[in-house]
Design a protein around this motif. Sequence first.
Motif, mmCIF file in Angstrom:
data_model
loop_
_atom_site.group_PDB
_atom_site.id
_atom_site.type_symbol
_atom_site.label_atom_id
_atom_site.label_comp_id
_atom_site.label_asym_id
_atom_site.label_seq_id
_atom_site.Cartn_x
_atom_site.Cartn_y
_atom_site.Cartn_z
ATOM 1 N N ARG A 193 5.192 -1.461 11.213
ATOM 2 C CA ARG A 193 4.925 -2.862 11.543
ATOM 3 C C ARG A 193 3.751 -3.424 10.752
ATOM 4 N N GLY A 194 2.950 -2.548 10.149
ATOM 5 C CA GLY A 194 1.818 -2.995 9.343
ATOM 6 C C GLY A 194 2.185 -3.251 7.890
ATOM 7 N N TRP A 195 3.453 -3.537 7.617
ATOM 8 C CA TRP A 195 3.922 -3.696 6.241
ATOM 9 C C TRP A 195 3.217 -4.829 5.496
ATOM 10 N N LEU A 196 2.914 -5.914 6.195
ATOM 11 C CA LEU A 196 2.305 -7.060 5.513
ATOM 12 C C LEU A 196 0.903 -6.716 5.012
ATOM 13 N N ALA A 197 0.132 -6.022 5.857
ATOM 14 C CA ALA A 197 -1.215 -5.621 5.455
ATOM 15 C C ALA A 197 -1.159 -4.675 4.259
ATOM 16 N N ALA A 198 -0.136 -3.820 4.215
ATOM 17 C CA ALA A 198 -0.004 -2.887 3.096
ATOM 18 C C ALA A 198 0.209 -3.633 1.786
ATOM 19 N N LEU A 199 0.940 -4.734 1.844
ATOM 20 C CA LEU A 199 1.207 -5.505 0.634
ATOM 21 C C LEU A 199 -0.049 -6.172 0.080
ATOM 22 N N GLU A 200 -1.063 -6.323 0.912
ATOM 23 C CA GLU A 200 -2.304 -6.960 0.489
ATOM 24 C C GLU A 200 -3.291 -5.982 -0.135
ATOM 25 N N GLN A 201 -2.953 -4.682 -0.101
ATOM 26 C CA GLN A 201 -3.873 -3.658 -0.605
ATOM 27 C C GLN A 201 -3.645 -3.414 -2.096
ATOM 28 N N PRO A 202 -4.675 -3.520 -2.914
ATOM 29 C CA PRO A 202 -4.534 -3.224 -4.344
ATOM 30 C C PRO A 202 -4.110 -1.767 -4.556
ATOM 31 N N GLY A 203 -3.163 -1.555 -5.439
ATOM 32 C CA GLY A 203 -2.727 -0.203 -5.766
ATOM 33 C C GLY A 203 -1.777 0.410 -4.771
ATOM 34 N N ALA A 204 -1.350 -0.366 -3.760
ATOM 35 C CA ALA A 204 -0.442 0.156 -2.739
ATOM 36 C C ALA A 204 0.993 -0.253 -3.043
ATOM 37 N N HIS A 205 1.904 0.696 -2.903
ATOM 38 C CA HIS A 205 3.323 0.449 -3.160
ATOM 39 C C HIS A 205 4.099 0.753 -1.879
ATOM 40 N N LEU A 206 4.692 -0.282 -1.299
ATOM 41 C CA LEU A 206 5.370 -0.178 -0.011
ATOM 42 C C LEU A 206 6.858 0.076 -0.193
ATOM 43 N N HIS A 207 7.375 1.032 0.589
ATOM 44 C CA HIS A 207 8.806 1.313 0.636
ATOM 45 C C HIS A 207 9.246 1.292 2.094
ATOM 46 N N LEU A 208 10.138 0.383 2.448
ATOM 47 C CA LEU A 208 10.727 0.340 3.781
ATOM 48 C C LEU A 208 12.197 0.719 3.651
ATOM 49 N N TYR A 209 12.678 1.540 4.601
ATOM 50 C CA TYR A 209 14.000 2.133 4.460
ATOM 51 C C TYR A 209 15.127 1.334 5.115
ATOM 52 N N GLY A 210 14.773 0.246 5.803
ATOM 53 C CA GLY A 210 15.822 -0.561 6.422
ATOM 54 C C GLY A 210 16.402 0.031 7.682
ATOM 55 N N ALA A 266 10.789 5.827 17.896
ATOM 56 C CA ALA A 266 9.615 6.697 17.920
ATOM 57 C C ALA A 266 9.899 7.987 17.159
ATOM 58 N N GLY A 267 8.970 8.383 16.302
ATOM 59 C CA GLY A 267 9.105 9.619 15.547
ATOM 60 C C GLY A 267 10.010 9.522 14.337
ATOM 61 N N ARG A 268 10.549 8.343 14.065
ATOM 62 C CA ARG A 268 11.478 8.180 12.949
ATOM 63 C C ARG A 268 10.736 7.746 11.696
ATOM 64 N N LYS A 269 11.111 8.306 10.558
ATOM 65 C CA LYS A 269 10.517 7.908 9.286
ATOM 66 C C LYS A 269 11.095 6.554 8.890
ATOM 67 N N MET A 270 10.225 5.552 8.904
ATOM 68 C CA MET A 270 10.651 4.176 8.659
ATOM 69 C C MET A 270 10.377 3.722 7.219
ATOM 70 N N GLY A 271 9.462 4.401 6.566
ATOM 71 C CA GLY A 271 9.110 4.030 5.202
ATOM 72 C C GLY A 271 7.921 4.846 4.742
ATOM 73 N N HIS A 272 7.363 4.472 3.613
ATOM 74 C CA HIS A 272 6.144 5.132 3.140
ATOM 75 C C HIS A 272 5.373 4.178 2.247
ATOM 76 N N ILE A 273 4.088 4.491 2.079
ATOM 77 C CA ILE A 273 3.209 3.744 1.177
ATOM 78 C C ILE A 273 2.595 4.743 0.193
ATOM 79 N N THR A 274 2.676 4.441 -1.067
ATOM 80 C CA THR A 274 2.011 5.258 -2.079
ATOM 81 C C THR A 274 0.872 4.441 -2.677
ATOM 82 N N ARG A 275 -0.325 5.012 -2.664
ATOM 83 C CA ARG A 275 -1.520 4.339 -3.185
ATOM 84 C C ARG A 275 -2.004 5.071 -4.430
ATOM 85 N N LEU A 276 -2.227 4.299 -5.482
ATOM 86 C CA LEU A 276 -2.689 4.860 -6.755
ATOM 87 C C LEU A 276 -4.120 4.447 -7.031
#
Length: 353
Positions: free
Chosen positions: A319-336, A341-351
């Motif tokens: 649910r914090g996807w919008l904040a992730a998009l505001e972070q420099p160097g962050a790459h957001l992946h949402l799986y749709g 609870a406990g389900r992998k919904m996406g990931h963020i990779t930060r460089l």
Amino acid sequence: MIPPGSTIGILGGGQLGRMLGAAAAQLGYRTLVLAPDEEAVAAQTASSFIRADYQNRIVLDDFAAACDVITYEFENIELDPIDYLAEKVPVHPAPAALAIAQDRVNEKSFVAALGGRTAPWAKVSTLADVEAAVADIGAPAILKTLRLGYDGRGQARIASPADAAAAWSAIGKRPAILEGFVNFSHEFSIIVARGADGAMVSYPPPWNEHQGGILARSTLPAPVEIARQWSEAAVIAGRIADTLDYVGVLACEFFATEAGPVFNEMAPRVHNSGHWTIEGAVTSQFENHIRAICGLPLGDTGLTAREVVMDNLIGDQARGWLAALEQPGAHLHLYGKTERAGRKMGHITRLVR
């Protein structure tokens, strides 16, 4: 070689298939996903999708006829349909790799025969077996079902011999393996890609941190405790791939211990601990898997940044996807996926460059 424009069949409808489809499209391939799931997120990036059971031979015949090569995005699938498809069209990785990875006893025995270091273990089929194994190996220990366990599922911890009966019930009183406790400093993985010609590349090992049996974070470069054991672990992973005449991406998980790397388990597919490679490596694990199964040259696995951190988004963390998009160097992946609870919904990779 299977040229761009050909069709790659993918068994499984999860996020790994979704990312394989995206990598295949980048290289000019079509993908056809076959899965029984009502919510098959891999269909969102595929060229075509068939929703059907894996055991339907009519469907399998049509699937094979439409594909030039077939792969799979998860290992909890019966071998029968894989063997059936392999008689009609190339399937990578080969069914033999799947047969070993699906059975923990086969897996441990296979790796030990190749010189790999494993935790002490015993196969158990009854509560009496569990109690005898605990007496022999000691506690704490972990009881794991022989098959169909992942992300902490199908496992129960045994802190003392008194926990044996509860642990046996917790895994459904199914054939299992009891593993002795491993005293480790870090967990890490070795991810290799191997072509049909035997060419092989390996990624730098990430430090993997888990929460509740689920991968939470992968960090590179790994701490020195892992770096010191990188070469030995990579040799074992490469030996596994060569012995199986493996084609595709293979992930091997290890514990870093004072005695050296201890093999935990293998996954004959692209892996969660390699998601960082999409932005963090020159060639992602997904692209290298497509390259390998299609007979293309394998790509560079070097880092693209000074530091790389991949965080899984579990359950409501997405649910914090919008904040992730505001972070420099962050790459957001949402799986749709539908949130659970406990389900992998996406990931963020930060460089960090």
